[in-house]
Every structure is written in C-alpha cells, then in structure tokens.
Design an enzyme around this catalytic site. Structure first.
Site, PDB file in Angstrom:
ATOM      1  N   SER A 293      46.341  47.539  75.020  1.00  0.00           N
ATOM      2  CA  SER A 293      47.223  47.164  76.131  1.00  0.00           C
ATOM      3  C   SER A 293      48.637  47.642  75.827  1.00  0.00           C
ATOM      4  CB  SER A 293      47.239  45.641  76.290  1.00  0.00           C
ATOM      5  OG  SER A 293      48.018  45.054  75.267  1.00  0.00           O
ATOM      6  N   ASP A 294      49.458  47.750  76.861  1.00  0.00           N
ATOM      7  CA  ASP A 294      50.884  47.916  76.598  1.00  0.00           C
ATOM      8  C   ASP A 294      51.384  46.554  76.095  1.00  0.00           C
ATOM      9  OD1 ASP A 294      53.461  48.840  76.374  1.00  0.00           O
ATOM     10  OD2 ASP A 294      53.444  49.859  78.296  1.00  0.00           O
ATOM     11  N   CYS A 295      52.611  46.541  75.509  1.00  0.00           N
ATOM     12  CA  CYS A 295      52.943  45.348  74.740  1.00  0.00           C
ATOM     13  C   CYS A 295      53.092  44.102  75.592  1.00  0.00           C
ATOM     14  CB  CYS A 295      54.125  45.642  73.839  1.00  0.00           C
ATOM     15  SG  CYS A 295      53.544  46.802  72.586  1.00  0.00           S
ATOM     16  N   ASP A 296      52.138  43.224  75.373  1.00  0.00           N
ATOM     17  CA  ASP A 296      51.981  41.976  76.098  1.00  0.00           C
ATOM     18  C   ASP A 296      51.570  42.150  77.551  1.00  0.00           C
ATOM     19  OD1 ASP A 296      51.722  39.468  75.208  1.00  0.00           O
ATOM     20  OD2 ASP A 296      53.838  39.147  74.773  1.00  0.00           O
ATOM     21  N   SER A 297      50.944  43.265  77.893  1.00  0.00           N
ATOM     22  CA  SER A 297      50.616  43.451  79.312  1.00  0.00           C
ATOM     23  C   SER A 297      49.554  42.480  79.806  1.00  0.00           C
ATOM     24  CB  SER A 297      50.273  44.903  79.635  1.00  0.00           C
ATOM     25  OG  SER A 297      49.153  45.331  78.930  1.00  0.00           O
TER      26      SER A 297
END
Ligand SMILES: *[C@@H]1O[C@H](CO)[C@@H](O)[C@H](O)[C@H]1NC(C)=O
Ligand SMILES: *[C@@H]1O[C@H](CO)[C@@H](O)[C@H](O)[C@H]1NC(C)=O
Ligand SMILES: *[C@@H]1O[C@H](CO)[C@@H](O)[C@H](O)[C@H]1NC(C)=O
Length: 776
Positions: A293-297
């Site tokens: 995932s993108d960061c914390d997506s």
C-alpha cells in the site's frame, strides 16, 4: 509516499511509529544475519533456511511454522521479529528514485556512509531517451544500496520508481516521473528496474517497486487532495494510458513489487480493488512479487474516505483484494480481529505472506551470513566511487535539453568572452539540483562552480530565492550584466513551488523572475543565455520570442553534478542531445482544465483541450520530443515494409469495426514476433560528434478515438561529425501500432499507418492476412 508530512490525525501516530522503527538503524557495522544464522544450531537446519530447496517450498515451510499472531505482525513495513524462529525484524520501506535516498525509515546516512551518488531527477534522465543509461543508473544505485545494506544502514526493498504518467503539467510530482508518454514511461520503468534488480533469473539484487497504481497524479489542487480524490477514469484511458507503464514494468521489467495509491478509481480505493490488484496486476500481468500500500493508504480509506464501516473490514478488503503488505501499522493492528470476525480467512493472510516472504528469499535474506551473499563484498568503498559520480555527470549531460540557439550563440567561446555574469535564484544552488526523493549527495557542483571552471564569473542572485517576491536585487544584477562579456541566467523552480503535497498554481515563472530576466537581457552587454532548472514545464514564450535571449537550456533537476554538466554544454565540451519528455504548454492551456478531470481526450462540446501530445492539438511553447543540438541530423529511411499482413488466430475469424474501418482485436491476432523492421540512416551534417535520439511516431488510420500520433519506438545513436549510421528499429505491431477502443479493448486498425521520424514519413498498410496464408 508521504515523505514530509501526513494528514492529521494519522500523522502523529505515524511519525511516532517512524521514530520507533528507525531507532535501530544508527549503528554502523557489518550486518548480522536477518535469519538462519549459521551460529544458531536450532534454526539453521530448518527447511526455510536451506538454500538448496525451491523458494516456494522454503516459504511454505516458514508459513507453516507461524502462528496467526506472528503472521499479522509481518504485514506492516516495520515487520516484527520472530525470535523463536531466529528471524529479525525488517524495515521494508527504503527509497531509491535516483540514488539511494533516506526518505524511507529503512535507510540512514552517517558514519561509513555519509552520502550516496545523487543522479539527476528522473524527468531529466528520461530526457536522454537512452534505455541503456537508465539500466546503468539502476546498476550503480543497487551496488550502493547493497553496500549500505551490508553495512547495516539500508534495506533491500526499494519503493521506486514512480511510473505514473505526467498527465497534468501542474503536478508537483511530475519531476519524479519519466514524462507524459506511456511507452516512454514503461521503457524507463523496465530498464531502471532491470538495473536495480540485477536481471539474474529468480535472484534479486534489490527489489524495486513500480508505483502508484493507478491514475494517481494529483497531490493537492483547488481543495482536492490525493487522500480524498476519486479519479473517474474511462476504461479506454485505463488500458490506453494508465495501465501501460505498470504492465511494462511487471511484464518486461519483472519488477518484484507494485504499490497501490491513495486515491479511488471510479469509487473504489485502489488498494481495496480486486479487479486492479488480484485480477490485473497479479492475474493478467503475472506479478511475481508483492503488492504494497502507499503509506497508510488502508488507514486513509477507512478514516478519511469512510469506505468501510469498521477497521477490520478495511483490513479484510485490502487483503482479499490482493494487498500483501501495508506501509503503516494498520494491517498489523486489525487483521487478527478481521480473521476472528470471519471477514477474512487465515488462508488469505498466508497468500499475502507468501508473496512478501518469497521476495525476501529471492533477496537471499534467509541464506544466513550476509557476507557470503554474491553481493556480500560490497561496502563503503563501493559508494560514491569516481566511476559512479562520473555516471551522475554523464546522465545530466545526456538529459539536458537545448531549446533555443539563435546565431548560434552557443557554445560560448572562451576566446571571445573573458567574463560572464552568472545571475539568478538557481545560479548557485546545490540541494535544488537533486529534486525530491533524494538522499545525501556525495558532493555538488553548482552552476556557478561549473561555469567558473571555464571562465571568470561575476555572480549576482537577482532574487533571493525562486519565489522572487521583490526587485531589491535587480539593480545589482543589471549592473553586472552590463559589464560582463556575456550573461548566464539560471532561474526556474524548486521544491517550494512543485513538490509532493504541492501542485503548481500556474505555468509561468514564479514571482518576478520573468521581469528579472527581461531587465537583465535588456541591459546585458553580450548574449544572454537562459538556463531553466525545473521539474515541470514552464511557459517561457516571452523568452522564446525575445531576440535579446538567443539561447535557452532546460536542465530539469540535474543531480549532484548538474553545474558541471551545464557548463560542459554551455562551453561546448559536450554536444546536447536531450529531448523533452513532456509538452510545454502555454499558461492559457489551463483555462478549461480541472486537474481532477482525468480524460485524456479533448471534448469539443465542453472546450476541454485534452492531455499530452497524443490528444491535445492546440498551441504549445515547445512540443513533446523537442530538443536541438550543436549539429544537424538528417534522416532517410533505407528500408521499411509497405505492407504488413496480420495473421489471425484461427479460432477468431473476424475482427471489429471502428468508425473508419476494421480494427482487429490484439487477442485475435498472432502477435508473436510480428514486427515491422525499419532501417533508418542518420547523417550528422555538422562538424561536431553527437548522440542523437530517433523518435518514431505513428499516426494510425483516422477514427474518433485514436490518438493523432503516438510514440512507437525510440533509439539513441552516436554519430560522429559528417558520418552516417544505420539504425534498425523494430516495431512490435500488436504492442505499439494498436489503439484502444471505447470499451477498453486493444485493437489493430487496418489501413495506412503513417510513421514519422523527424521530418521523414513512411506509410505501412496493415492488412488482415488471407485465411490460410499465415505470413508476416
Ligand atoms: C556558492 O555556493 C557554494 C556552495 O554552497 C558556496 O560555498 C559559495 O560561497 C557560493 N558562492 C557565492 C558566490 O555565493
Ligand atoms: C465489437 O466491439 C464492440 C464494442 O467494442 C463490442 O460490443 C462487440 O461485441 C464487438 N463485436 C465483435 C464481433 O467482436
Ligand atoms: C547511452 O548511455 C550509455 C551510458 O552512459 C553510454 O555509454 C552510451 O554512449 C549512450 N548512448 C548514446 C548513443 O549516446
């Protein structure tokens, strides 16, 4: 990725999490084994530690030994240790967009590793159109990354490159991309990834990651940010534009990871969409690796998009969609409860883990002693070597684009000119030259320093910085320009104007830079040379049309040696050959162009202009592919077929029709090795050697939905002065001469395809092969 700030309230927890996860990386010494320590008698003989077994069997063995609690703690970037099995914690997040970077918590500079080679920003390197250069840079970066891993200060999993299309010229992250053309971006992705990963069968030197999948190219525009953006994208644009670089990255680059983005696509967060992840990336393209995932997506689509009603559902949706790893703590926190609530099977967690562990096995992380690894001998001596730094300089030289040269006024002669005035907010910058997602450079040569190696300089900033809010320093700048024999103005943008979280407001130079340039040019005793340092395009029509500014150079963000490369070109030690990887639009282009409108094609009814050279037909400042040199090249087509027959797969006898004629589905054609070979003679008519970029565009037979032209091949060729070189270009018919219909189906239009190379044209008639006569 979120490098400098996060939306609250996430940011506080996340920063805390970063601090905690980074704390162990300050020690600089030889790395301990990650797992399978030969000194640990109780684990070294376990099947997952045996390099002689197949990777998938080792992974299966390991998963079989883990409890659910242990498994879920491996689902985040800061993966927990499993001490009972002799496995250490691992930080998955490192970055290497154009050199080893310290943006992610996995990499730290200091001690034996004070810096790493900082190559030009990707938009500059893309402008070289030299695929072997891109691969060479990847090889150097992965040498330095392995060296730093061996020294205990970096990871082996790098979340680079960024292969989103530079769709809108305002995008703050356009600088990170290889430009606006899907084939160019895809070729860049495949080449850079091969360089990073080592292209050595199943073994990985480091693991690269193509991001951000997909239709992610807006950071913060007019009150819409990437965490809340729902990109409405047609099936046609998905297949025709947004999928292309990712598909090439996976299929040609064999990348070990793909990252999904923050935004939604047609109402579904990309990281929760099984059609995008499981079906397309893993199923159709065959990703052998992990999806992150993108960061914390995942947290973002729960907390901010309110896409699911509970965090457990958010976790379950992500893993069921095909997500394997979370950048952030969300999955590690909520997955166990998701399984307990019956929202997810433990088997789905096993599938995710198999994908991440498999990459770690391929990296050699379960092979025990790191120094015994084939790259185990790399260390501090292999970082910032003279050869690596020379490649950073060479990359800048190859990427810089000459846009204007009346007279010609360049190269500058040191016999004719004794002093130059060096003026402008970017004239003596260092950090600005490396753009974003950079690390700590080995050292810098600023433009002023580079120019100073050739000639006596008189320096004036003109503006304190690129925002150029006032004219206080104009007088001094005008004064030196009127005294020196020639003037070099170095202006443009930096990360305060275009960056992650920051899209540009417009396309002209910020503040009063334009006024500075015009005043200096008017007062200059000799020629005024304009050097533009920026990621995105700038509307410099005023300078293009100003006879007092005979020459313009665009450098992108040229990296640690940027100033040396600029000077080598200005004084003729290097003959420029870069070409623009994106269209330079006039400011007016933005009038009817919401950044949030994803459509690539123009619309007559709404006045929407369309995007990129493939679909926009209006006026430009400089077109995609533009760039001149100190010599002149002439192309002639030596040989090319006039007719190509497409053999059909026997099971599908008939094609389909476009508005203008038949177009055969690519899946109905026998595409294997079906290519057009074009031989082109390139003659250098000038008196300087040079490297020339051949760009081959094709205009397909007319139809409502086809691009008016598209890049189908490119090749870089060195041609000595007054010599001629023959270049063979192979154009894969199904991949590059096809177009995508409104339902998202790729088709080859029958009829005349016109190939353009420079000002030479050649038409190829594509026809359906007569049944039974299977021949190309
Ligand atoms: C230019 O920048 C260098 C490196 O930051 C600095 O040492 C030097 O003093 C600067 N020169 C001028 C004239 O400002
Ligand atoms: C032709 O294309 C249209 C739309 O793309 C599709 O609905 C139709 O089924 C196709 N027909 C054939 C024979 O493939
Ligand atoms: C492409 O780049 C490589 C690596 O720097 C270089 O050796 C080669 O000469 C370049 N190709 C051309 C045609 O300039």
């Amino acid at each position: 990725m979120a490098s400098t700030a996060m939306p609250s309230p996430l940011c506080v927890t996340f920063l805390l999490f970063l601090l905690l996860s980074g704390a162990s990386f300050y020690t600089i010494e030889a790395r301990e084994p990650f797992a399978c320590d030969p000194k640990d008698a109780k684990t070294k003989g376990l099947p997952f530690c045996l390099a002689s077994l197949k990777a998938e069997d080792r992974v299966k063995d390991l998963i079989g030994r883990l409890t659910l609690q242990e498994k879920v703690k491996l689902l985040g970037n800061n993966a927990a240790a499993v001490p009972r099995l002799g496995i250490n914690g691992y930080e998955w997040w490192s970055e290497a967009l154009h050199g080893v970077s310290n943006v992610g918590p996995g990499t730290k500079f200091g001690g034996d590793f004070p810096g790493a080679t900082s190559f030009p920003q990707v938009i500059t390197t893309a402008a070289s159109f030299n695929a072997s250069l891109w691969e060479s840079i990847g090889r150097v970066v992965s040498d330095e990354a392995r060296a730093m891993y061996n020294g205990g200060v970096a990871g082996l999993t790098y979340w680079s490159p960024n292969v989103n299309i530079f769709r809108d010229p305002r995008w703050g992250r356009g600088q990170e991309t290889p430009g606006e053309d899907p084939v160019l971006v895809g070729k860049y992705a495949a080449s850079y990834v091969r360089g990073l990963q080592g292209n050595d069968g199943n073994r990985l030197k480091v693991a690269a990651c193509c991001k951000h999948f997909t239709a992610y190219d807006l950071d913060n525009w007019n009150g819409v940010d990437r965490y809340h953006f729902n990109a409405k994208v047609s099936k046609q644009d998905i297949v025709d534009t947004f999928d292309v670089p990712f598909k090439m990255c996976v299929k040609e680059g064999k990348v070990a990871s793909v990252m999904c983005s923050y935004n939604q696509v047609n109402g579904v967060p990309t990281c929760a969409d099984p059609n995008l992840l499981k079906k397309t990336v893993r199923g159709v393209w065959g990703l052998d690796g992990y999806i992150v995932s993108d960061c914390d997506s995942v947290g973002v689509y729960y907390d901010q998009q309110h896409y699911t009603s509970s965090p457990e559902e958010a976790a379950a949706d992500a893993i069921k969609a095909g997500l394997d790893l979370d950048c952030g703590p969300f999955l590690a926190v909520h997955t166990e409860d998701a399984v307990k609530k019956g929202l997810l099977n433990e088997k789905d967690v096993n599938t995710a883990l198999a994908n991440t562990l498999n990459v770690q096995v391929r990296l050699g992380m379960f092979d025990g002693e790191p120094s015994k690894h084939p790259f185990g001998n790399l260390g501090p001596k292999d970082v910032c070597t003279p050869a690596h730094q020379e490649l950073a300089l060479e990359s800048a030289r190859q990427g810089i684009v000459l846009l204007k040269n009346r007279g010609p006024s360049l190269p500058l002669s040191t016999r004719r000119y004794r002093t130059v005035a060096v003026i402008g907010p970017n004239s003596n910058v260092t950090n600005t030259m490396i753009g974003n997602y950079a690390g700590v450079a080995c050292g810098y040569t600023s433009p002023l320093q580079g120019i100073g190696r050739y000639i006596k300089t008189i320096h004036q900033q003109g503006c304190t910085d690129v925002t150029c809010a006032d004219d206080k320093l104009f007088g001094a700048a005008v004064n030196v320009a009127s005294q020196a024999d020639a003037t070099i103005l170095v202006v443009g943008l930096d990360q305060t104007i275009e960056a992650e979280f920051k899209d540009r407001a417009g396309l002209v130079l910020p503040g009063r830079q334009q006024e500075l340039i015009s005043k200096v040019a008017a007062a200059s005793k000799g020629p005024t040379i304009l050097v533009l340092m920026s990621g995105g395009p700038i509307d410099v029509a005023f300078a293009k049309n100003d006879p007092r500014i005979p020459a313009i150079l665009w450098t992108g963000y040229p990296g640690q040696a940027g100033g040396a490369a600029i000077a080598d070109i200005l004084f003729g030690a290097y003959n420029p050959g870069g070409k623009l990887p994106m269209t330079w639009y006039p400011q007016d282009y933005l009038k009817n162009l919401p950044m949030t409108t994803m459509a690539m094609r123009s619309s007559q009814s709404t006045g929407y202009p369309g995007r990129t050279y493939r679909f926009y037909k209006g006026p430009v400042v400089y077109p995609f592919g533009y760039g001149i040199s100190y010599t002149k090249y002439v192309h002639t087509i030596a040989s090319a077929p006039a007719v190509i027959s497409i053999p059909l797969d026997g099971r599908h006898a008939r094609g389909n029709t476009t508005t203008s004629g038949k177009a055969i589905r690519v899946t109905h054609a026998k595409c294997n090795r079906l290519s057009i070979g074009v031989q082109v003679d390139v003659r250098n008519k000038g008196s300087r050697d040079g490297s020339h970029t051949l760009l081959v565009f094709s205009t397909p037979p007319a139809g409502h939905w086809v691009p008016h032209k598209q890049l189908v091949a490119f090749e870089k060729v060195h041609v000595p002065a007054r010599a001629q070189r023959r270049v063979l270009i192979n154009i894969h018919v199904c991949k590059y001469l096809s177009v995508v219909d409104k339902s998202g189906i790729r088709r080859i239009p029958m009829g005349l395809h016109s190939l353009h190379i420079g000002d030479t044209k050649h038409s190829v008639s594509i026809q359906e092969a007569k049944l039974g006569v299977i021949k190309s």
